[in-house]
Design a protein around this motif. Structure first.
Motif, PDB file in Angstrom:
ATOM      1  N   PRO A 178       0.801  -1.229   0.000  1.00  0.00           N
ATOM      2  CA  PRO A 178       0.000   0.000   0.000  1.00  0.00           C
ATOM      3  C   PRO A 178       0.834   1.280   0.000  1.00  0.00           C
ATOM      4  O   PRO A 178       0.541   2.219  -0.753  1.00  0.00           O
ATOM      5  CB  PRO A 178      -0.834  -0.129   1.287  1.00  0.00           C
TER       6      PRO A 178
ATOM      7  N   ARG B  71       2.296   1.806  -3.499  1.00  0.00           N
ATOM      8  CA  ARG B  71       1.255   2.227  -4.443  1.00  0.00           C
ATOM      9  C   ARG B  71       0.865   3.680  -4.207  1.00  0.00           C
ATOM     10  O   ARG B  71       0.739   4.474  -5.133  1.00  0.00           O
ATOM     11  CB  ARG B  71       0.005   1.344  -4.291  1.00  0.00           C
ATOM     12  N   ALA B  72       0.714   4.033  -2.917  1.00  0.00           N
ATOM     13  CA  ALA B  72       0.250   5.383  -2.593  1.00  0.00           C
ATOM     14  C   ALA B  72       1.287   6.436  -3.011  1.00  0.00           C
ATOM     15  O   ALA B  72       0.931   7.547  -3.387  1.00  0.00           O
ATOM     16  CB  ALA B  72      -0.026   5.486  -1.093  1.00  0.00           C
TER      17      ALA B  72
ATOM     18  N   HIS C 208       1.164  -4.717  -9.349  1.00  0.00           N
ATOM     19  CA  HIS C 208      -0.146  -4.344  -8.805  1.00  0.00           C
ATOM     20  C   HIS C 208      -0.953  -5.612  -8.556  1.00  0.00           C
ATOM     21  O   HIS C 208      -1.546  -6.171  -9.476  1.00  0.00           O
ATOM     22  CB  HIS C 208      -0.861  -3.427  -9.801  1.00  0.00           C
TER      23      HIS C 208
ATOM     24  N   PRO D  71      -3.349  -6.458  -5.419  1.00  0.00           N
ATOM     25  CA  PRO D  71      -3.883  -6.202  -4.076  1.00  0.00           C
ATOM     26  C   PRO D  71      -4.062  -7.486  -3.273  1.00  0.00           C
ATOM     27  O   PRO D  71      -3.827  -7.503  -2.062  1.00  0.00           O
ATOM     28  CB  PRO D  71      -5.234  -5.535  -4.365  1.00  0.00           C
TER      29      PRO D  71
ATOM     30  N   ASP E  36      -1.814  -6.068  -0.570  1.00  0.00           N
ATOM     31  CA  ASP E  36      -2.583  -5.022   0.103  1.00  0.00           C
ATOM     32  C   ASP E  36      -3.006  -5.477   1.498  1.00  0.00           C
ATOM     33  O   ASP E  36      -4.164  -5.820   1.730  1.00  0.00           O
ATOM     34  CB  ASP E  36      -3.808  -4.668  -0.750  1.00  0.00           C
TER      35      ASP E  36
ATOM     36  N   PRO F 297      -2.486  -4.593   5.823  1.00  0.00           N
ATOM     37  CA  PRO F 297      -1.990  -3.539   6.720  1.00  0.00           C
ATOM     38  C   PRO F 297      -0.714  -3.973   7.430  1.00  0.00           C
ATOM     39  O   PRO F 297      -0.432  -5.160   7.567  1.00  0.00           O
ATOM     40  CB  PRO F 297      -3.134  -3.376   7.733  1.00  0.00           C
TER      41      PRO F 297
END
Ligand code: ADP
Length: 514
Positions: free
Chosen positions: A67, A70-71, A113, A115, A119, A121
Motif C-alpha cells: 500500500p 502504491r500510494a 499491482h 492487491p 494489500d 496492513p
C-alpha cells in the motif's frame, strides 16, 4: 572474500569497457526509502539509484505493490501484465518515485499491482501477530517473475542489461533469470542480512515455476526446504554484501547460518562493499527534522537539539548528563540485552538513556520497566518514527550499537555525522566504520568512537565506563566528535564499486553491445 577481483579493476577500467553509454540496470527490492522502510535495506535501495545515476548508470527499480508503495508512486500507468506460475494474473504499473529534496531526480519504478498479494496492513512480511504471511513464497516469487519478464519483454521501450536483486525477498530473481526460457540477463545479488533467509516448505516448489532440477543441494534446496536466500547465493552471477568484514564473517560457521560452505565455494564472486550514507537525507546542517542546524565548528545548534530531545523524551534537561541513545529494531541481534544490563552503569555514571524501537515484546517490556524505575534518566519510545530518529541522532551524545552481529549498520554512521559518538561491538560493518578511542588514536586524532570486542556484559559495561570517562574530558571528547563528523561516508566510492561488479558480471556479448 574478495574485495579483490572486480573492484581492483577500478572505475576507470570499467568506464572504458562501457564505451561511454549508460548501463541499464533494474534494481529489485521489497522496500525503498522514502516510501516503505523497516530497516537499512530501504535506505540503501533508496540511495543507490541516484548514486549510480551519478556514476553513469540508468537505474529503474522493481517493487511489490505494498500500500505505501502504491500510494507514493507518481504518474502511475499500467504497462503490461503476465501470468504467474500458479495461474494468477499480475498487472505491472510504471511510474515515478517521489524525488528526495536535495537528492537526485525522480527514479522510474515498476510496481507489481496485486492487491490480493500485497494489500495488507502493517509490516510487509508479517501479520499483526508477527507471523510471516503463509503465502510469502508466492508474494516474493511474483517479484522474481516480474523481474524476469521485465528483463526480457514486458516493457517494449526499456530492458535492463543487468539486474541487481536485494536480500531473500528477491533471492529467486537470479534463479528465474538463469533457469527459465528467454534472453539471458546477468544478476548481482546483495546480502543485507544472512539471518533472514526466506525458508519455505518443499510443498510450495510447484508454485515457483522452476525446473525440478532446481530443488537439489546444488540449487535452492536447503535441508529439505526451499531457501530464497540460497537461491540468490547459488544462481547469482556475482554476490555482494554490505561490508568487507561481514563478507569474511559469513564464510565461517559462526555467522554463516548454514550457508558458509556455499559462500566459501563462491568466494571469488563475493565482494564486501561498505554501505554509505545519503547526505541529502542525513546531514545536520540541512536536516528538516531537527530543531536547530549545526556543523563542525558551529555546534551551538547541537546543544539546543540535546535540550529539546531531553524535554521531548521526558528526561531531566541537563547539559552535563551524557545522553546515550538507541535507534533500532528491538531484536536479539542488536545486543539490547547488553544495553539493559548496562543501564545501572549509565545511570550511576550520571548519564541518561533513550531508546526508540519496536519489535520483541519482551525487550519492549524490559525497557519500559527500566524507564519506570529510572524516571527522568531512562526513556523508551515504542514504534517506528523516522523524524524522531533524526532528532535523536542530533540530540544524542552516544549512539549505542552493541550488536551480536551486524552486516553493516547505519546508525553508527549517522551517529558520527551528527556528532554522537558510536559505542559499538567490533563486528561486521561496525568494525569497518568506527575507530576505537585509545591512547594512540586519541593522540593521532583518528578516534571516532568506543569499540569493544567480546559479546559480554563485562566488556560492554567497560565500554560504557570508557565513554563516561571520555565525556568528562571535554577537549578529548570534542576532538573525537569532530573527527566523526568529518568522516566521508558518501556513496561515490560504493557506487563505483557496484558498477565495477556489474561490469564484471556482464558476459562478453552483452559488454560488446553496451
Ligand atoms: P537494520 O537494517 O538491521 O535494521 P541498520 O542500522 O542497517 O539496521 O538500519 C536501520 C535503519 O532503520 C536506520 O535508518 C535507522 O535509523 C532506522 N530505524 C531503526 N529503528 C527505527 C525506529 N524505531 N524508528 C525510526 N527509524 C528506525
Amino acid at each position: 572474500m574478495t574485495e579483490a577481483s572486480p573492484q581492483d579493476q577500478g572505475p576507470t577500467a570499467a568506464l572504458g569497457r562501457l564505451g561511454g553509454s549508460p548501463l541499464r540496470l533494474l534494481q529489485v527490492s521489497a522496500e525503498i526509502f522514502p516510501l516503505l522502510k523497516t530497516g537499512g535495506l530501504a535506505d540503501i535501495a533508496g540511495a543507490l539509484p541516484a548514486a549510480l545515476d551519478a556514476d553513469g548508470c540508468e537505474v529503474r527499480v522493481l517493487l511489490p505493490g505494498f500500500p505505501a508503495i502504491r500510494a507514493g508512486l507518481q504518474h502511475a500507468a499500467p504497462i503490461g501484465q503476465f501470468t504467474l506460475p500458479w495461474g494468477e494474473s499480475m498487472q505491472v504499473l510504471s511510474g515515478d518515485l517521489p524525488a528526495v529534496p536535495g537528492g537526485g531526480g525522480a527514479v522510474r519504478a515498476y510496481v507489481l499491482h496485486a492487491p490480493g498479494l500485497y494489500d495488507r496492513p502493517g509490516n510487509p512480511y508479517e501479520d499483526s501477530a508477527r507471523r510471516p504471511y503463509s503465502d510469502n513464497h508466492r508474494r516474493f516469487a511474483a517479484l522474481a517473475w516480474g523481474a524476469a519478464r521485465l528483463a526480457r519483454d514486458l516493457d517494449p521501450e526499456w530492458a535492463p542489461q543487468i539486474v541487481h536483486a536485494h536480500d531473500w525477498h528477491a533471492g529467486l530473481v537470479p534463479a528465474c533469470l538463469k533457469l527459465t526460457a528467454g534472453r539471458r540477463v546477468p544478476c548481482v545479488f546483495t546480502v543485507h542480512n544472512l539471518a533472514y533467509q526466506g525458508i519455505f516448505s518443499a510443498d510450495h516448489f510447484g508454485d515457483l515455476g522452476l525446473p525440478p532440477s532446481a530443488f537439489q543441494m546444488d540449487g535452492l534446496e536447503f535441508h529439505g526446504q526451499i531457501s530464497y536466500m540460497k537461491a540468490g547465493l547459488f544462481y547469482a552471477d556475482k554476490i555482494t554484501t554490505v561490508s568487507p568484514t561481514y563478507a569474511r564473517e559469513i564464510q565461517k560457521p559462526e555467522q554463516g547460518f548454514g550457508l558458509d560452505g556455499l559462500l566459501r565455494t563462491r568466494r571469488n564472486d563475493l565482494s564486501g562493499i561498505l554501505n554509505a550514507v545519503d547526505s541529502a537525507v542525513w546531514n545536520p546542517a540541512t536536516d528538516a527534522h531537527i530543531p536547530r542546524h549545526y556543523a563542525v565548528g558551529h555546534l551551538a545548534g547541537k546543544a539546543r537539539c540535546k535540550a529539546a530531545l531531553q524535554e521531548e523524551a521526558g528526561l531531566v534537561v541537563r547539559k552535563d548528563a551524557p545522553l546515550f541513545t538507541v535507534v533500532s529494531r528491538l531484536t536479539e541481534q542488536k545486543g539490547l540485552n547488553l544495553v539493559l544490563a548496562g543501564i545501572d552503569t549509565i545511570v550511576q555514571g550520571g548519564g541518561q538513556l533513550l531508546v526508540l524501537g519496536s519489535g520483541d515484546p519482551e525487550l519492549e517490556n524490559a525497557f519500559r520497566h527500566a524507564a519506570q524505575l529510572h524516571k527522568g534518566h531512562v526513556a523508551l519510545r515504542v514504534g517506528y518514527d523516522e523524524p524522531f530518529a533524526h532528532r535523536i541522532f542530533a540530540g544524542s551524545d552516544v549512539t549505542l550499537v552493541p550488536s551480536r552481529f551486524e552486516p553493516c549498520g547505519l546508525t553508527q554512521m549517522y551517529g558520527q555525522l551528527y556528532g554522537s559518538l558510536p559505542l559499538v561491538r567490533a563486528v561486521g560493518g561496525l568494525a569497518d566504520t568506527v575507530v576505537d578511542a585509545d591512547l594512540a588514536t586519541l593522540d593521532d586524532g583518528t578516534a571516532t568512537g568506543i569499540v569493544f570486542a567480546s559479546f559480554s556484559e563485562a566488556d560492554y559495561r567497560h565500554a560504557v565506563r570508557r565513554a563516561l570517562a571520555l565525556y568528562r574530558q571535554p577537549r578529548a571528547w570534542a576532538r573525537v566528535r569532530q573527527t566523526g563528523m568529518q568522516q566521508n561516508f558518501s556513496w561515490t566510492q560504493a557506487a563505483q564499486h557496484y558498477r565495477a561488479v556489474y561490469l564484471a558480471a556482464l558476459p562478453d556479448f552483452s559488454r560488446a553491445s553496451t
